[in-house]
Design a protein around this motif. Structure first.
Motif, PDB file in Angstrom:
ATOM      1  N   GLY A 304       0.826  -1.207   0.000  1.00 29.31           N
ATOM      2  CA  GLY A 304       0.000   0.000   0.000  1.00 29.31           C
ATOM      3  C   GLY A 304       0.854   1.247   0.000  1.00 29.31           C
ATOM      4  O   GLY A 304       1.678   1.444  -0.894  1.00 29.31           O
ATOM      5  N   THR A 305       0.656   2.083   1.010  1.00 27.21           N
ATOM      6  CA  THR A 305       1.367   3.352   1.098  1.00 27.21           C
ATOM      7  C   THR A 305       2.876   3.138   1.120  1.00 27.21           C
ATOM      8  O   THR A 305       3.384   2.224   1.765  1.00 27.21           O
ATOM      9  N   ILE A 306       3.583   4.005   0.392  1.00 32.23           N
ATOM     10  CA  ILE A 306       5.047   4.012   0.429  1.00 32.23           C
ATOM     11  C   ILE A 306       5.498   5.457   0.573  1.00 32.23           C
ATOM     12  O   ILE A 306       4.809   6.380   0.122  1.00 32.23           O
ATOM     13  N   PHE A 307       6.643   5.667   1.202  1.00 32.07           N
ATOM     14  CA  PHE A 307       7.129   7.026   1.373  1.00 32.07           C
ATOM     15  C   PHE A 307       8.642   7.064   1.451  1.00 32.07           C
ATOM     16  O   PHE A 307       9.298   6.076   1.772  1.00 32.07           O
ATOM     17  N   GLU A 308       9.190   8.263   1.126  1.00 28.22           N
ATOM     18  CA  GLU A 308      10.625   8.517   1.236  1.00 28.22           C
ATOM     19  C   GLU A 308      10.842   9.880   1.859  1.00 28.22           C
ATOM     20  O   GLU A 308      10.088  10.829   1.599  1.00 28.22           O
ATOM     21  N   LEU A 309      11.886   9.967   2.679  1.00 25.87           N
ATOM     22  CA  LEU A 309      12.213  11.194   3.394  1.00 25.87           C
ATOM     23  C   LEU A 309      13.248  11.983   2.607  1.00 25.87           C
ATOM     24  O   LEU A 309      14.314  11.467   2.255  1.00 25.87           O
ATOM     25  N   ALA A 310      12.937  13.239   2.320  1.00 24.28           N
ATOM     26  CA  ALA A 310      13.834  14.109   1.560  1.00 24.28           C
ATOM     27  C   ALA A 310      14.193  15.328   2.400  1.00 24.28           C
ATOM     28  O   ALA A 310      13.432  15.736   3.289  1.00 24.28           O
ATOM     29  N   HIS A 311      15.373  15.911   2.122  1.00 24.01           N
ATOM     30  CA  HIS A 311      15.806  17.130   2.803  1.00 24.01           C
ATOM     31  C   HIS A 311      16.493  18.024   1.783  1.00 24.01           C
ATOM     32  O   HIS A 311      17.252  17.534   0.935  1.00 24.01           O
ATOM     33  N   PRO A 312      16.250  19.344   1.848  1.00 22.86           N
ATOM     34  CA  PRO A 312      16.810  20.232   0.821  1.00 22.86           C
ATOM     35  C   PRO A 312      18.326  20.305   0.800  1.00 22.86           C
ATOM     36  O   PRO A 312      18.908  20.758  -0.183  1.00 22.86           O
ATOM     37  N   SER A 313      18.997  19.826   1.855  1.00 25.50           N
ATOM     38  CA  SER A 313      20.458  19.912   1.907  1.00 25.50           C
ATOM     39  C   SER A 313      21.143  18.840   1.075  1.00 25.50           C
ATOM     40  O   SER A 313      22.346  18.941   0.802  1.00 25.50           O
ATOM     41  N   VAL A 314      20.407  17.798   0.664  1.00 24.94           N
ATOM     42  CA  VAL A 314      21.008  16.701  -0.098  1.00 24.94           C
ATOM     43  C   VAL A 314      20.058  16.294  -1.215  1.00 24.94           C
ATOM     44  O   VAL A 314      18.855  16.565  -1.174  1.00 24.94           O
ATOM     45  N   ASP A 315      20.614  15.619  -2.226  1.00 27.91           N
ATOM     46  CA  ASP A 315      19.796  15.196  -3.364  1.00 27.91           C
ATOM     47  C   ASP A 315      19.475  13.710  -3.330  1.00 27.91           C
ATOM     48  O   ASP A 315      19.132  13.109  -4.347  1.00 27.91           O
ATOM     49  N   TYR A 316      19.583  13.095  -2.167  1.00 31.34           N
ATOM     50  CA  TYR A 316      19.254  11.675  -2.035  1.00 31.34           C
ATOM     51  C   TYR A 316      18.319  11.490  -0.844  1.00 31.34           C
ATOM     52  O   TYR A 316      18.169  12.369   0.009  1.00 31.34           O
ATOM     53  N   SER A 317      17.678  10.336  -0.808  1.00 32.84           N
ATOM     54  CA  SER A 317      16.714  10.040   0.241  1.00 32.84           C
ATOM     55  C   SER A 317      17.413   9.828   1.585  1.00 32.84           C
ATOM     56  O   SER A 317      18.503   9.256   1.651  1.00 32.84           O
ATOM     57  N   LEU A 318      16.774  10.263   2.668  1.00 31.83           N
ATOM     58  CA  LEU A 318      17.294  10.051   4.017  1.00 31.83           C
ATOM     59  C   LEU A 318      16.528   8.967   4.771  1.00 31.83           C
ATOM     60  O   LEU A 318      16.772   8.744   5.954  1.00 31.83           O
ATOM     61  N   GLY A 319      15.630   8.309   4.100  1.00 28.25           N
ATOM     62  CA  GLY A 319      14.874   7.245   4.756  1.00 28.25           C
ATOM     63  C   GLY A 319      13.630   6.936   3.951  1.00 28.25           C
ATOM     64  O   GLY A 319      13.343   7.559   2.928  1.00 28.25           O
ATOM     65  N   GLY A 320      12.876   5.983   4.426  1.00 25.81           N
ATOM     66  CA  GLY A 320      11.654   5.625   3.724  1.00 25.81           C
ATOM     67  C   GLY A 320      11.000   4.412   4.340  1.00 25.81           C
ATOM     68  O   GLY A 320      11.465   3.861   5.340  1.00 25.81           O
ATOM     69  N   GLY A 321       9.906   4.001   3.732  1.00 33.05           N
ATOM     70  CA  GLY A 321       9.202   2.834   4.259  1.00 33.05           C
ATOM     71  C   GLY A 321       7.907   2.620   3.510  1.00 33.05           C
ATOM     72  O   GLY A 321       7.708   3.125   2.401  1.00 33.05           O
TER      73      GLY A 321
END
Length: 433
Positions: A304-321
């Motif tokens: 079902g739901t999927i997500f990824e954590l983003a931050h403006p300081s980097v261009d890659y994901s910092l987490g997810g699930g």
């Protein structure tokens, strides 16, 4: 001479690095616990068959196997082409499969809705490179037993709150639903059996762009009319409009006719997150959620739901699930709803600023050679009783190097100790930091 470096893809940590990691982990633990999650621990090894049950995606190919006990050279050669005959155990490659096994083992002892924390190392036989290791720490929170969007909202709020507490405010979470992805591919005309491969290519959209995705899909032999329809959708004219995260924003990013129940669930998550977090002036859409209809995430167990954590300081994901409602049933014999979020600790720890007060209560006692051991231990004990962290160091010929090393290790002050000195006579002087 034999190598004295760690195995490739694994690392040693000097005292200052280890202390920094532990401070970041302490913040993560404290925030997770504040949101009602409880920490558990599982073994570093699981049964080989469990780790290779077809629920770990590509990570199963990266699992380290543990050779069966008591096998001699002849037995190893005879079973060389049968991994299951060589190994009965393996190192865990993530924390989700062990959690599913843990819940199946202890369900009767756990609450109906169980909120777990797991913070521990995992192992994958990766090709070592910058930012990719064979041993690394995962920080997971999971909610088992709640099928509603409330569980996703709790995970999102707890994860964003943790990021804020680490001094990384401004993060946002990209969100999608695997059911929407499957519906969308069907709407374009992709057959069910080709969709897993299509998703692998769609996952590259950020890197190769719409034209690159379409070209690769054609090269893969995907249904031509479906590829044409998908490419036309990607290249359609769009009006830039920032609307609050909700049903209108979600539907605008999808083809006509998206399933009402899935869209409503995603919109509900946005509403819950908005209610829990104060809106900041720079929050586009009023909530740190971004609907991304092409977010895929590679783990095959997501339902079902999927997500990824983003931050403006980097261009890659910092987490997810994401939600993995079908996994626990593989161990328990009946389906149990489950959803989890993992912070990428190894990526986040390098972004967290060093706190200035980290070593304020850390003292180095530099003593002369003739100071009796009993006096040194008594002085150290007195400072420890006051809440200080204390290191004893014998005075060298050049004290500068000693003090520089102490500063690097996080100590904030020092005092020189001579025979007969009392606690009141110690003069604590700050180190240059």
């Amino acid at each position: 001479m034999a190598s004295v470096t760690p195995p490739r893809g694994m690392r040693d940590f000097l005292p200052a690095d280890k202390a920094r990691r532990e401070r970041v982990l302490a913040v993560i633990r404290e925030r997770y616990r504040a949101h009602g999650f409880d920490e558990i621990e599982t073994p570093v090894m699981e049964e080989f068959s469990r780790l290779h049950a077809g629920i770990g995606g590509d990570n199963e190919k990266l699992a380290f196997a543990v050779l069966k006990r008591g096998m001699d050279a002849d037995a190893i050669r005879a079973a060389a082409d049968e991994p299951a005959a060589l190994s009965d155990l393996g190192l865990r490659y993530d924390l989700t499969v062990p959690l599913a096994r843990f819940y199946a083992s202890h369900r009767a002892e756990l609450p109906t809705v169980f909120r777990s924390i797991q913070i521990a190392p995992v192992w994958r036989a990766e090709r070592p490179q910058k930012g990719r290791y064979r041993q690394f720490v995962q920080c997971d929170i999971d909610i088992i037993g709640d099928p509603s969007a409330r569980a996703e909202a709790e995970l999102v709020v707890a994860s964003l709150d943790t990021l804020d507490a680490l001094g990384l405010a401004g993060g946002a979470i990209r969100i999608n639903d695997r059911r929407l992805l499957d519906w969308m591919l069907g709407a374009f005309g992709f057959a069910a059996d080709e969709r897993p491969g299509v998703l692998i290519t769609i996952d590259k959209l950020d890197k190769i762009g719409p034209a690159g995705v379409a070209d690769e899909l054609r090269t893969r032999g995907a249904t031509a009319s479906a590829v044409d329809a998908f490419e036309a959708f990607l290249l359609r004219p769009q009006t830039l409009e920032y609307t609050p995260f909700g049903e209108r924003q979600i539907r605008k990013a999808l083809p006509e006719g998206a399933p009402d129940d899935v869209v409503a669930a995603l919109a509900g998550i946005g509403g819950a997150v908005a209610a829990a977090r104060p809106v900041r002036p720079d929050d586009i859409g009023g909530v740190p959620l971004v609907f991304d209809p092409f977010l895929v995430r590679g783990m095959g167990y997501y339902t079902g739901t999927i997500f990824e954590l983003a931050h403006p300081s980097v261009d890659y994901s910092l987490g997810g699930g994401g939600r993995y409602d079908g996994m626990i049933g593989r161990f328990l014999g009946q389906d149990v709803p489950a959803v989890g979020f993992s912070i990428g600790f190894e990526r986040i720890v390098d972004l967290v600023a060093q706190t200035e007060d980290a070593g304020d209560a850390a003292v180095v006692l530099v003593h002369d050679a003739d100071v009796p051991v009993a006096e040194l231990v008594a002085l150290k004990a007195a400072l420890v009783a006051e809440g200080a962290r204390v290191r004893l160091e014998r005075r060298p010929k050049n004290i500068k190097g000693l003090l520089e090393r102490a500063t690097a290790d996080g100590y904030a002050s020092f005092a020189t100790v001579r025979a007969g000195a009392t606690r009141d006579e110690l003069e604590l002087r700050p180190l240059d930091r």
